[in-house]
Design a protein around this motif. Structure first.
Motif, short mmCIF file in Angstrom:
data_model
loop_
_atom_site.label_atom_id
_atom_site.label_comp_id
_atom_site.label_asym_id
_atom_site.label_seq_id
_atom_site.Cartn_x
_atom_site.Cartn_y
_atom_site.Cartn_z
N SER A 7 0.84 -1.19 0.00
CA SER A 7 0.00 0.00 0.00
C SER A 7 0.88 1.24 0.00
O SER A 7 1.82 1.35 0.79
CB SER A 7 -0.89 0.00 1.24
OG SER A 7 -1.60 1.20 1.33
N TYR A 8 0.59 2.17 -0.88
CA TYR A 8 1.30 3.43 -0.96
C TYR A 8 0.28 4.53 -1.19
O TYR A 8 -0.64 4.37 -1.99
CB TYR A 8 2.31 3.41 -2.12
CG TYR A 8 3.02 4.72 -2.31
CD1 TYR A 8 4.15 5.03 -1.57
CD2 TYR A 8 2.57 5.67 -3.22
CE1 TYR A 8 4.80 6.23 -1.72
CE2 TYR A 8 3.22 6.88 -3.39
CZ TYR A 8 4.34 7.16 -2.63
OH TYR A 8 4.98 8.35 -2.78
N HIS A 33 3.19 18.02 1.39
CA HIS A 33 3.14 16.75 0.65
C HIS A 33 3.36 15.62 1.66
O HIS A 33 4.30 15.65 2.44
CB HIS A 33 4.21 16.69 -0.43
CG HIS A 33 4.21 15.40 -1.17
ND1 HIS A 33 5.08 14.39 -0.88
CD2 HIS A 33 3.42 14.94 -2.17
CE1 HIS A 33 4.83 13.36 -1.67
NE2 HIS A 33 3.84 13.67 -2.47
N THR A 34 2.48 14.65 1.63
CA THR A 34 2.57 13.50 2.53
C THR A 34 2.61 12.23 1.70
O THR A 34 1.80 12.07 0.78
CB THR A 34 1.37 13.45 3.49
OG1 THR A 34 1.34 14.67 4.24
CG2 THR A 34 1.46 12.27 4.45
N ALA A 35 3.56 11.36 2.01
CA ALA A 35 3.67 10.06 1.33
C ALA A 35 3.75 8.97 2.39
O ALA A 35 4.50 9.10 3.36
CB ALA A 35 4.90 10.02 0.44
N SER A 36 2.97 7.90 2.20
CA SER A 36 2.94 6.79 3.15
C SER A 36 3.16 5.48 2.43
O SER A 36 2.71 5.29 1.30
CB SER A 36 1.59 6.74 3.87
OG SER A 36 1.38 7.91 4.62
N ASP A 37 3.86 4.59 3.09
CA ASP A 37 4.00 3.22 2.63
C ASP A 37 4.03 2.34 3.88
O ASP A 37 3.93 2.85 4.99
CB ASP A 37 5.24 3.04 1.74
CG ASP A 37 6.56 3.31 2.44
OD1 ASP A 37 6.64 3.10 3.67
OD2 ASP A 37 7.51 3.72 1.78
N PRO A 38 4.15 1.02 3.74
CA PRO A 38 4.10 0.18 4.94
C PRO A 38 5.15 0.50 6.00
O PRO A 38 4.96 0.23 7.18
CB PRO A 38 4.30 -1.23 4.38
CG PRO A 38 3.77 -1.15 2.99
CD PRO A 38 4.16 0.23 2.52
N GLY A 40 6.15 3.56 6.88
CA GLY A 40 5.85 4.78 7.61
C GLY A 40 5.38 5.90 6.70
O GLY A 40 5.00 5.68 5.55
N THR A 41 5.47 7.11 7.22
CA THR A 41 4.96 8.29 6.52
C THR A 41 5.99 9.41 6.59
O THR A 41 6.63 9.61 7.63
CB THR A 41 3.65 8.77 7.18
OG1 THR A 41 2.69 7.71 7.10
CG2 THR A 41 3.09 10.01 6.50
N ASP A 60 9.36 12.52 9.65
CA ASP A 60 9.26 11.10 9.32
C ASP A 60 8.63 10.37 10.49
O ASP A 60 9.02 10.58 11.64
CB ASP A 60 10.65 10.52 9.04
CG ASP A 60 11.29 11.13 7.81
OD1 ASP A 60 10.71 10.96 6.72
OD2 ASP A 60 12.35 11.77 7.93
N TYR A 61 7.66 9.52 10.18
CA TYR A 61 6.97 8.72 11.19
C TYR A 61 7.15 7.25 10.84
O TYR A 61 7.12 6.87 9.67
CB TYR A 61 5.47 9.05 11.21
CG TYR A 61 5.18 10.51 11.51
CD1 TYR A 61 5.00 10.93 12.81
CD2 TYR A 61 5.11 11.44 10.48
CE1 TYR A 61 4.73 12.26 13.09
CE2 TYR A 61 4.84 12.77 10.75
CZ TYR A 61 4.66 13.18 12.06
OH TYR A 61 4.40 14.50 12.33
N ASP A 62 7.33 6.39 11.86
CA ASP A 62 7.44 4.96 11.60
C ASP A 62 6.04 4.38 11.37
O ASP A 62 5.04 5.09 11.40
CB ASP A 62 8.18 4.24 12.73
CG ASP A 62 7.47 4.28 14.07
OD1 ASP A 62 6.27 4.62 14.12
OD2 ASP A 62 8.12 3.95 15.08
#
Length: 115
Positions: A7-8, A33-38, A40-41, A60-62
């Protein structure tokens, strides 16, 4: 048979505003701009008021949503971090190169039985 799911997501938001009073215009602009993947974000924000440097922040978030790192810096009009500077390190580098050359020559002399 197992199926792997990846998921992205990505989103961008921006706005700007300006006001002119007595012939003088003031304003501000903001973008995120926010980008997330498994894993983190990551969120990038940039903001600027008329006549001020551009500010950029990265967070950056885990995967569990905890803040991992954050950086906030002012950029000059050319998009360059105004807190950074260029230093002339050529004299220091020459000295380091000279010392390295001496150590290598000594090492080779030891291996050849000369020292």
């Amino acid at each position: 048979m197992s199926s792997n799911s990846y998921s992205y997501s990505s989103s961008t938001m921006s706005f700007s505003s300006s006001t002119t009073r007595n012939g003088e215009t003031t304003g501000s602009r903001y973008a995120e701009h926010t980008a997330s993947d498994p894993s983190g974000t990551t969120t990038h924000t940039a903001s600027q008021r008329t006549g001020e440097p551009l500010r950029h922040e990265r967070r950056d978030y885990d995967a569990s949503g905890r803040l991992v790192s954050s950086s906030d810096r002012a950029l000059n009009g050319n998009g360059i971090d105004s807190n950074r500077r260029i230093e002339d390190v050529s004299d220091e580098q020459r000295e380091n190169d000279r010392l390295y050359k001496e150590r290598i020559e000594d090492e080779y002399a030891k291996r050849e039985g000369g020292a």
